[in-house]
Scaffold this motif. Sequence first.
Motif, PDB file in Angstrom:
ATOM      1  N   LYS A 168       0.821  -1.200   0.000  1.00  0.00           N
ATOM      2  CA  LYS A 168       0.000   0.000   0.000  1.00  0.00           C
ATOM      3  C   LYS A 168       0.863   1.262   0.000  1.00  0.00           C
ATOM      4  O   LYS A 168       0.463   2.294  -0.496  1.00  0.00           O
ATOM      5  N   SER A 169       2.056   1.142   0.607  1.00  0.00           N
ATOM      6  CA  SER A 169       2.924   2.321   0.672  1.00  0.00           C
ATOM      7  C   SER A 169       4.369   1.883   0.811  1.00  0.00           C
ATOM      8  O   SER A 169       4.653   0.725   1.126  1.00  0.00           O
ATOM      9  N   ILE A 170       5.261   2.816   0.548  1.00  0.00           N
ATOM     10  CA  ILE A 170       6.690   2.566   0.709  1.00  0.00           C
ATOM     11  C   ILE A 170       7.253   3.631   1.648  1.00  0.00           C
ATOM     12  O   ILE A 170       6.860   4.799   1.579  1.00  0.00           O
ATOM     13  N   THR A 171       8.131   3.218   2.549  1.00  0.00           N
ATOM     14  CA  THR A 171       8.683   4.163   3.522  1.00  0.00           C
ATOM     15  C   THR A 171       9.943   4.818   2.978  1.00  0.00           C
ATOM     16  O   THR A 171      10.707   4.212   2.236  1.00  0.00           O
ATOM     17  N   ILE A 172      10.143   6.051   3.353  1.00  0.00           N
ATOM     18  CA  ILE A 172      11.331   6.809   2.985  1.00  0.00           C
ATOM     19  C   ILE A 172      12.134   7.072   4.262  1.00  0.00           C
ATOM     20  O   ILE A 172      11.589   7.586   5.244  1.00  0.00           O
ATOM     21  N   THR A 173      13.413   6.706   4.242  1.00  0.00           N
ATOM     22  CA  THR A 173      14.258   6.875   5.417  1.00  0.00           C
ATOM     23  C   THR A 173      15.272   7.996   5.201  1.00  0.00           C
ATOM     24  O   THR A 173      15.424   8.517   4.086  1.00  0.00           O
ATOM     25  N   ILE A 174      15.985   8.327   6.280  1.00  0.00           N
ATOM     26  CA  ILE A 174      17.062   9.328   6.173  1.00  0.00           C
ATOM     27  C   ILE A 174      18.099   8.878   5.154  1.00  0.00           C
ATOM     28  O   ILE A 174      18.623   9.670   4.378  1.00  0.00           O
ATOM     29  N   LEU A 220      22.382   3.633  -7.916  1.00  0.00           N
ATOM     30  CA  LEU A 220      21.104   4.025  -7.328  1.00  0.00           C
ATOM     31  C   LEU A 220      20.067   2.920  -7.501  1.00  0.00           C
ATOM     32  O   LEU A 220      19.330   2.588  -6.563  1.00  0.00           O
ATOM     33  N   LEU A 221      20.015   2.347  -8.707  1.00  0.00           N
ATOM     34  CA  LEU A 221      19.084   1.244  -8.940  1.00  0.00           C
ATOM     35  C   LEU A 221      19.416   0.052  -8.046  1.00  0.00           C
ATOM     36  O   LEU A 221      18.522  -0.561  -7.437  1.00  0.00           O
ATOM     37  N   LEU A 222      20.710  -0.270  -7.974  1.00  0.00           N
ATOM     38  CA  LEU A 222      21.126  -1.373  -7.099  1.00  0.00           C
ATOM     39  C   LEU A 222      20.730  -1.098  -5.649  1.00  0.00           C
ATOM     40  O   LEU A 222      20.290  -1.996  -4.929  1.00  0.00           O
ATOM     41  N   TYR A 223      20.889   0.147  -5.233  1.00  0.00           N
ATOM     42  CA  TYR A 223      20.566   0.510  -3.858  1.00  0.00           C
ATOM     43  C   TYR A 223      19.096   0.259  -3.565  1.00  0.00           C
ATOM     44  O   TYR A 223      18.743  -0.367  -2.551  1.00  0.00           O
ATOM     45  N   PHE A 224      18.206   0.736  -4.441  1.00  0.00           N
ATOM     46  CA  PHE A 224      16.780   0.609  -4.159  1.00  0.00           C
ATOM     47  C   PHE A 224      16.287  -0.831  -4.308  1.00  0.00           C
ATOM     48  O   PHE A 224      15.307  -1.219  -3.673  1.00  0.00           O
ATOM     49  N   ILE A 225      16.966  -1.610  -5.130  1.00  0.00           N
ATOM     50  CA  ILE A 225      16.641  -3.040  -5.184  1.00  0.00           C
ATOM     51  C   ILE A 225      16.992  -3.695  -3.855  1.00  0.00           C
ATOM     52  O   ILE A 225      16.168  -4.370  -3.221  1.00  0.00           O
ATOM     53  N   ALA A 226      18.251  -3.500  -3.450  1.00  0.00           N
ATOM     54  CA  ALA A 226      18.710  -4.123  -2.209  1.00  0.00           C
ATOM     55  C   ALA A 226      17.985  -3.535  -0.997  1.00  0.00           C
ATOM     56  O   ALA A 226      17.735  -4.236  -0.013  1.00  0.00           O
ATOM     57  N   ARG A 227      17.629  -2.269  -1.070  1.00  0.00           N
ATOM     58  CA  ARG A 227      16.977  -1.585   0.049  1.00  0.00           C
ATOM     59  C   ARG A 227      15.669  -2.269   0.435  1.00  0.00           C
ATOM     60  O   ARG A 227      15.268  -2.267   1.599  1.00  0.00           O
ATOM     61  N   ASN A 228      14.978  -2.870  -0.529  1.00  0.00           N
ATOM     62  CA  ASN A 228      13.684  -3.485  -0.268  1.00  0.00           C
ATOM     63  C   ASN A 228      13.779  -4.946   0.145  1.00  0.00           C
ATOM     64  O   ASN A 228      12.766  -5.568   0.446  1.00  0.00           O
ATOM     65  N   PHE A 229      15.002  -5.500   0.139  1.00  0.00           N
ATOM     66  CA  PHE A 229      15.129  -6.914   0.477  1.00  0.00           C
ATOM     67  C   PHE A 229      16.079  -7.177   1.639  1.00  0.00           C
ATOM     68  O   PHE A 229      15.880  -8.120   2.390  1.00  0.00           O
ATOM     69  N   ILE A 230      17.131  -6.373   1.757  1.00  0.00           N
ATOM     70  CA  ILE A 230      18.092  -6.619   2.824  1.00  0.00           C
ATOM     71  C   ILE A 230      17.496  -6.139   4.155  1.00  0.00           C
ATOM     72  O   ILE A 230      17.119  -4.982   4.284  1.00  0.00           O
TER      73      ILE A 230
END
Length: 798
Positions: free
Chosen positions: A55-61, A97-107
């Motif tokens: 439903k939503s995605i969180t944004i962190t610092i 950046l793409l790698l970061y957001f991919i890994a950001r959602n799984f790690i």
Amino acid sequence: MKVKTDIMRNKYIDILFSGLILLMLSWAFWSINSVISIVTLFTFLLIGWKILRRKSITITISDIIVMMYVFYETYSCYSSEYRPNSMLFLIKILIILLLYFIARNFIKRNMLFAILVFFSFYFMIINLLEILFFLVHYLRIAYYEFIDLTQFRNLFMPFGIYSNEWVSNLFLMLLFPLSLYIYIITIKNSLLAQNWDKRITVLIRSNYFFAGIILTINIILFNILISFSRGAYISAAVLFFASIIFFIINRRRFSFIVIFKYVSWVFILPFIGGIMLKQPVQSTILLHSSVSQNRSSVGRMQLWEKSLQIFKDSPYNGVGTNNFALNYNSLGERGTVNFTGKISNSYLQLLVEKGIIGIVVYLILFFAFVYFSFYFSNIKKTSLLEKIFLTVSVFCVTAFLIREITFSSFFFSDGILIQTLIIYLLVSVILFSNKPLFAINIKMHAGFIMIITILIISFYIHRTLQDQKYYYKFKNEFDKKQFNISLPLIEKISTNNPDNSYYTSCKILNIVRQYESDNFNIHSLNSHIITDFNINYCIDLYKKALKRNPHDGNFHHNLAWLYFFCKNYVAALYHIDMAIKIENGISAYYISAGIMREYLEDQHTAMRNFSKAISLSPDLLDSKFWKDMNANKPEMAEKIIKEVAEQLKESEDPIDLAIKAKLYIYSNNLEKAKEILITVTKSLPNLSRPWYNLGYLYNKQNDFDNMIRCYNNSLLMDPFYYMTCFKLAQYYEENGKISESIQNYKATLRYWDYMSTEHSQRCKKIYFVDGVRNDLIPKGLLIYIKPYIEKSTIESKI
């Protein structure tokens, strides 16, 4: 039951995706470009399956910091002095950046232990392979009876990467096994293990696992040792004392025996290696113990001084990422500093290429990293493993940054960029995964924006890679003289990249080559005047190339000849002088200037240009150019030799001494030449030409054993020098060794065909592409000024 099945399915899918992420990151360690297609495809799958179902995605610092960094790099590219070079770095940042957001959602936080184990094992394999590379290098040098390995560091290239650049990767690699090591010995000496999963507890308490971690740390430290880099040794010492401080601060958990084990186990292999390699290690530690070290120190200081001159011209935004080498051409006299694409100091590189704004941005990122790491490592809810990882990451990154004071690899190594991403990602997951700033409705806003962003990024990445692919096709056809095939390729590339001056220059070369002759002679220039094509069109193209990039001396050199062919001698002399002013270390430009001025009967200036060319490249004494000079103007030739000798009279620099020796050989003073060359090869054994010339002298004295030894040493330093192969081929032919003779004749022709200009060799550092081998106009000039062989005669013998 169904809910439980869904949970298990999602768990296995998470594991699968996590494994793919780790493999993709490890692949990108070698080449970011190689993962582009997979990243794009994988990102769409990720959006379709993982994100859009939320439903939503969180944004962190952490996300905000990453995006600010990307925005800054985009701005830096926009303000760059020469955008095509900076765009290449920006594309890498967008891929990361793409790698970061991919890994950001799984790690996740609970995956930290598994990730540390994965990369520790991965880096152990890499470093074991590096030791094999070193053994081959060590045996190779020993075979040639050399002792001091520090003189031949440039020949040690694990995985095809220069050891100086590779060793910077090692300090970041150390973070993973070192964190595991400290964590394990902490757990073994506490009751915390009882609170962990039984499988992890069993693994931690396994002696084999513990030994593997110790071995990994040992081999990484050993590979730092065999880099024979003073900066690396200092960084390793800082890391060692920082870890000791860590033990002292946490002394309640560690006994004296534990600290003793840490020192004895972790440093046993480097200690043994230091004893076995005592001489090169000692040479590295002792400052200025060799001529090479002295030259390196002096050259580095001069390079830093010249770099500050570039910074003063663009203090705020800098010249743009990847533009140092391009600007370095126009620095004027460089003394002992050779051409380089790096400043050998990452902070100066940052200051020159990104200016004051850039260095402030990067300092903020680093201090934020340190602050948050130490802040969260003191919070009670942070687990022991996370606290250790945060602390050790600061130590390892600091050691890496200390290393970068005497070398610059951060902006050039894909491996370092990816390791930095992994470390930052793990730290950010630990620090901010439970502290979202806000949430966004992914279906309505973020999903659409992300898809559009990925499409735009993918388009630019794809086109850039396609252009590079077309360029190498062009280069292949151009080298085969298939100009009708290569022309549409380079026209397409230059159309797609109107701001890329190098592609424009290649287009001009392709047009001119169709009308040029291979023959070139200093005394028959009228027959080389090109009149059968639209020369004014090529002149206009070079003017456009120079407008986009005024720092390339080759453009001025070729434009000078085009004006000369049009008999516009004033413009020709202006541009040839500009070529020399920009790149004053290339002998071909002085030869061209001398030829033009001699044609215009300015004998005095011509002679001065020829003298400078000889002092830069004494190989000219073996060329057709010098043969013509001796035959047609012997008095001028004699004056040139005297002038060069006078210039070098007082110098004791080994390079200048080698040039003196070449002049003595030309004057038939062989004993004096031999005496000098023996001295030079002892003080600087890693130079190719002194060994070649010494071998030539031994051949004159019929000392064939020493001749072969010297020629082999010359080939070790420069395996592409065709004259060495040619001399060996002649010797073997005279002694009836037909197979060896044919083998060396074939090598002679192969390296003759791959003959290139100095500018072409520099293109990899200036424009990040392999340069066209002969990029001079007229094309016969290159063969005319290089040591000459009769190609047709050799072909008949083969």
